[in-house]
Design an enzyme around this catalytic site. Structure first.
Site, PDB file in Angstrom:
ATOM      1  N   ALA B  20       0.849  -0.755   0.024  1.00 53.64           N
ATOM      2  CA  ALA B  20       0.142   0.566   0.043  1.00 53.64           C
ATOM      3  C   ALA B  20       0.954   1.304  -0.036  1.00 53.64           C
ATOM      4  O   ALA B  20       1.231   1.438   0.922  1.00 53.64           O
ATOM      5  CB  ALA B  20      -0.886   0.043   1.107  1.00 53.64           C
ATOM      6  N   CYS B  21       1.412   1.726  -1.216  1.00 55.02           N
ATOM      7  CA  CYS B  21       1.609   2.837  -1.470  1.00 55.02           C
ATOM      8  C   CYS B  21       1.519   3.797  -0.020  1.00 55.02           C
ATOM      9  O   CYS B  21      -0.117   4.501   0.451  1.00 55.02           O
ATOM     10  CB  CYS B  21       1.607   3.459  -3.061  1.00 55.02           C
ATOM     11  N   GLY B  22       2.285   4.829  -0.182  1.00 56.20           N
ATOM     12  CA  GLY B  22       1.545   6.496   0.692  1.00 56.20           C
ATOM     13  C   GLY B  22       1.282   7.435  -0.804  1.00 56.20           C
ATOM     14  O   GLY B  22       2.295   7.569  -1.012  1.00 56.20           O
TER      15      GLY B  22
END
Ligand code: SF4
Ligand code: SF4
Lengths: 504, 381
Positions: B20-22
């Site tokens: 889950a990218c920021g």
């Protein structure tokens, strides 16, 4: 019937089990089982057996076995059994060898060489038992853009849309005309389509007047070259009108319903005299160009006040992509492509098995061509011919179809055992026959249940596979060839299909 | 003691968050320009979501001096000078180049295979045959040509008064490399912390992805990519960057710029309500939503996603319809924040006035000189 012909099946009866109930005798329309009351013995005429397995299924004591007879002739890879048998039939009659249902040749079935993707970590799969999974889709022409107006901060649609028809599952029953199939079979399809929220296709045999009110919302009516049963009322009692140009089982060939099959009822529905041959010529004699086709498309739209999408059905042939492009430009809202494995009530064997191309390749080529030309959303594409399972159907959608037509699969659900003898009018299962003794074997109430069950189980399976892909709406799979990979295919085949090889 | 230590170290091995990218975005709704510190600090706070293989920033209000010119940020892979020559010959033929320079970088920062990055301020130089083509269309077609025909050259961004800075590394490293905190100011900053999933980590593939004034940062994986891509190709958008996010950038350009649909409608195309919900709407809404789903079915974005889409005067946050990737919004005064995590927002704005999580498919629209973003607050859960 034919001299010098070896029987194709052996009928074996276990005398220790047979109770002489004579069910098999009554069930066989081909007269294979004969009972000699004096001798109190059964005889079987093996050479008349078509292998439909009706007697086997209905024998209460499981006393019967019908098996193919394989090694009668001296084995020969070139002169195979069917080649020899057909030659003998031709020598006996001087006629064209006929056959029914679909192509049984071992041509490559591309579905079996395509595999689907599945989500793993970053894109979670979706469990259709817990999450919504949407299979509904719309058939018809879509606009390029929508006009939306705002009044009091609320968005409102301001564009007029082309007529579109929703189907709850992207599975539609193929064209099977009343006449080719029996009334109970026809009615079963209509009832099942209604219950499942999909469509059935009347084929070219018309739609009985008493069925119009109840089933019009689920009917695709055909306008074929014979124009049987076509009038304004017929056209208006349908959701979609389909112009039949070609058929996968017999591209370039017309239809022929022998006069013996044209009963009062069939005659009335088709609007032809009783007992006459119903001949539908190969070309529509008013269509010799795309412009002509366009005229018919707009005549039908005009006749129905532009309220119904018009579909054009063609057989998959060499330059099918260019033809499909012309069809869309001519104003068709749906293009139906029928592949070499499409079924039929009757076709010359040589044509059925050797003319046309596999639908998988045709479908991929058509989708690509329409996209290259920027007109893919101007029509829906239906894939027909040889869809055997939910996985075939979902792969067709990933290759670019909006929906699939299922014909033979529906017949099998009704009882068909693919004996290929539909053209004889003696279908022991009551499907492809007009003989009242045989048609009574189908009860639409029960048969439609089987069809609904078939659709239900396929849609569950499609939902499971979609969920596995991490997709919760069928639209997101349409032409999504990234989710397909080829196994055991050659470079050119992968290119035409527009999919990568497995591992790539 | 030992056990506790064990767990502590586990906490920082981000097994769970690796996918889950920021994302972070901040906008001053008064249009006041500010430096990059907030964006850099916020994304740093979500370091566990990054991988060190990609990060990048988009800044609006970046080049006031050249705001009437298209600012092309172009990278040359492997510092390929031949590609640069070809590109410049192409630019000279098709544009008036009013100014160009190498994008300044900090030589002390070591990153993986940095390309040569150059910026050009240009205006269209149309041939007589192209006279009637609108400027934006003209620029898009040229950018598409550069991206698909010239090896080793990629256009990072092509809008006016906006710029994208991105590459292979953690976002704070990218920021240091391009000296974003020292050299630039803008009124919208968006940032992303990870290379696109399932694609090679390369400079062009990092987020934000952009076309003209549109930039997109995206977290998630679009399982409808193939369907989306084929639809966009029909409208002459060619996906060359090997990443699923690219389709979002082109889809917003197609729907919002070319077709003029507002984001409230576009959000319902990307993340439409379920048929079951549509069935229960009033007639007018039912008609609208049915038409949207029918017409734009190929642009439904399936799979988990959060995106922050920005263009001049607007920053939009949106999550997928079943909210597999939630987004958090926050506000204080004229500053509005969007992020994958509330913690990142609070890290840069401890005295936040509002924080909320909108439902799937419900956009947070932050607009210049409005309080439109509060509309999603009412619907939040
Ligand atoms: S149906 Fe079976 S039990 Fe009855 S007569 Fe035929 S073989 Fe014998
Ligand atoms: S429909 Fe009847 S005749 Fe035709 S193949 Fe099936 S079982 Fe045989």
């Amino acid at each position: 019937m034919y001299p010098y012909l070896l029987s194709e099946f052996i009928v074996e009866r276990r005398e220790d089990r047979c109770i002489h109930c004579r069910v098999c005798e009554r069930q066989c329309a081909n007269g294979v089982h004969l009972y000699d009351a004096e001798l109190e013995r059964f005889f079987s005429v093996d050479k008349d057996c078509v292998g439909c397995q009706r007697c086997v299924n209905l024998c209460p004591t499981e006393a019967l076995y019908v098996r193919p007879r394989l090694f009668d002739y001296r084995p020969n890879s070139s002169w195979t059994r069917d080649k020899i048998q057909n030659l003998k039939k031709q020598a006996a009659t001087g006629g064209v060898v006929l056959t029914g249902s679909g192509n049984d040749k071992p041509y490559r079935i591309y579905w079996d060489h395509l595999v689907l993707n599945a989500s793993q970590v970053t894109n979670p799969s979706i469990d259709p038992l817990r999450e919504p999974m949407e299979l509904q889709t719309f058939l018809g022409r879509k606009p390029d853009t929508l006009k939306i107006e705002f009044s009091a901060g609320k968005a409102k649609l301001a564009s007029q849309l082309y007529p579109n028809v929703p189907v709850q599952i992207p599975l539609v029953f193929s064209a099977m005309s009343l006449g080719a199939i029996s009334y109970p079979a026809f009615k079963s399809l209509a009832m099942a389509a209604k219950e499942a929220g999909v469509l059935f296709n009347t084929g070219e045999g018309g739609l009985p007047v008493e069925m119009r009110d109840e089933y019009a919302d689920h009917a695709i009516v055909q306008c074929a070259s014979g124009r049987f049963g076509v009038d304004a009322d017929y056209l208006n009692s349908a959701r979609i009108i389909e112009i039949k140009i070609g058929q996968g089982a017999k591209p370039g060939i017309g239809g022929h319903l022998p006069g013996e099959k044209v009963s009062d009822y069939i005659a009335q529905t088709r609007m032809i005299p009783r007992g006459t041959d119903a001949l539908s010529p190969a070309p529509q004699h008013d269509i010799y160009s795309i412009e002509d086709l366009s005229m018919l498309i707009y005549a039908l739209k005009e006749a129905t006040n532009y309220t119904k999408p018009v579909s054009v059905k063609i057989a998959a042939v060499h330059n099918v992509a260019a033809i499909a492009s012309g069809i869309v430009r001519a104003g068709a809202d749906i293009v139906a492509i029928d592949g070499i494995r499409g079924g039929t009530g009757a076709a010359p064997l040589a044509t059925r098995d050797n003319v046309g191309i596999p639908m998988e390749l045709a479908l991929a080529a058509v989708d690509k061509r329409l996209r290259d030309e920027g007109i893919r959303n101007k029509c829906s594409v239906m894939a027909a011919g040889g869809i055997r399972s939910s996985s075939d159907a979902i792969k067709a959608i990933a290759l670019g179809a909006d929906g699939v037509y299922i014909g033979t699969a529906a017949l099998v659900a009704m009882g068909c055992t693919l004996c290929h003898k539909c053209y004889t009018g003696k279908c022991n299962w009551g499907i492809c026959t007009q003989d009242p003794y045989l048609t009574k074997r189908l009860n639409p109430e029960l048969t439609s249940r089987r069809l609904v069950n078939l659709l239900k189980s396929w849609s569950h399976e499609i939902q499971e596979m979609l969920g596995g892909l991490g997709v919760n709406a069928i639209e997101s799979l349409r032409a999504n060839r990234e989710h397909l990979r080829g196994v055991g295919l050659e470079e050119w085949e992968l290119n035409v299909l527009g999919v990568k090889g497995a591992g790539e | 003691m030992l056990v506790q230590q064990y767990y502590q170290s586990e906490r920082f091995v981000p097994d769970k968050e690796m996918d889950a990218c920021g994302l972070f975005g901040v906008m001053h709704t008064g249009g006041v320009r500010f430096g990059g510190q907030m964006a850099i600090d916020a994304i740093k706070n979500m370091k566990v979501r990054g991988s060190g293989l990609g990060g990048g920033f988009a800044i609006y209000g970046l080049y006031p001096k050249y705001k009437d010119y298209y600012a092309l940020h172009i990278i040359y892979q492997d510092k390929n000078m031949a590609a640069k020559k070809t590109v410049e010959a192409f630019l000279k033929k098709n544009f008036y180049v009013v100014f160009d320079e190498e994008i300044p970088t900090n030589p002390d920062i070591r990153l993986f295979a940095p390309p040569l990055a150059w910026r050009y301020f240009v205006s269209p130089q149309k041939s007589s045959a192209e006279e009637n083509v609108p400027d934006d269309e003209y620029v898009i077609s040229k950018v598409m040509h550069l991206n698909s025909h010239i090896d080793d050259a990629y256009v990072f961004s092509s809008g006016k008064d906006v710029g994208v800075f991105k590459g292979v590394g953690f976002p704070e490293e990218i920021a240091d490399y391009f000296m974003l905190d020292e050299l630039y100011e803008g009124y919208i900053w968006t940032v992303h912390s990870r290379f696109p999933t399932n694609t090679p980590g390369w400079w062009g593939g990092a987020h934000p992805l952009s076309i003209l004034d549109w930039t997109v940062v995206h977290n998630g994986e679009i399982s409808s990519y193939g369907a989306n891509r084929r639809f966009l190709e029909m409208h002459n958008y060619y996906c060359t960057l090997h990443t699923d996010t690219e389709v979002l950038a082109y889809a917003v350009d197609l729907l919002m710029r070319r077709q003029g649909l507002p984001i409230e409608v576009v959000a319902k195309i990307f993340a439409p309500p379920m048929w079951e919900v549509i069935r229960h709407m009033d007639d007018s809404d039912k008609e609208l939503y049915t038409a949207l789903r029918m017409t734009y079915a190929p642009l439904l974005m399936n799979g988990p996603f959060t995106v922050i889409v920005a263009h001049h005067k607007e920053m939009i946050g949106l999550t997928d319809r079943i909210r597999l990737r939630p987004i958090t919004a926050g506000a204080k005064g004229d500053l509005v924040f969007l992020s994958s995590e509330e913690a990142a927002i609070r890290a840069v704005c401890p005295d936040l006035e509002l924080a909320w999580t909108p439902p799937g498919g419900e956009p947070v629209v932050v607009r210049l000189h409005t309080r439109d973003h509060l509309q999603s607050l009412n619907k939040s859960i």
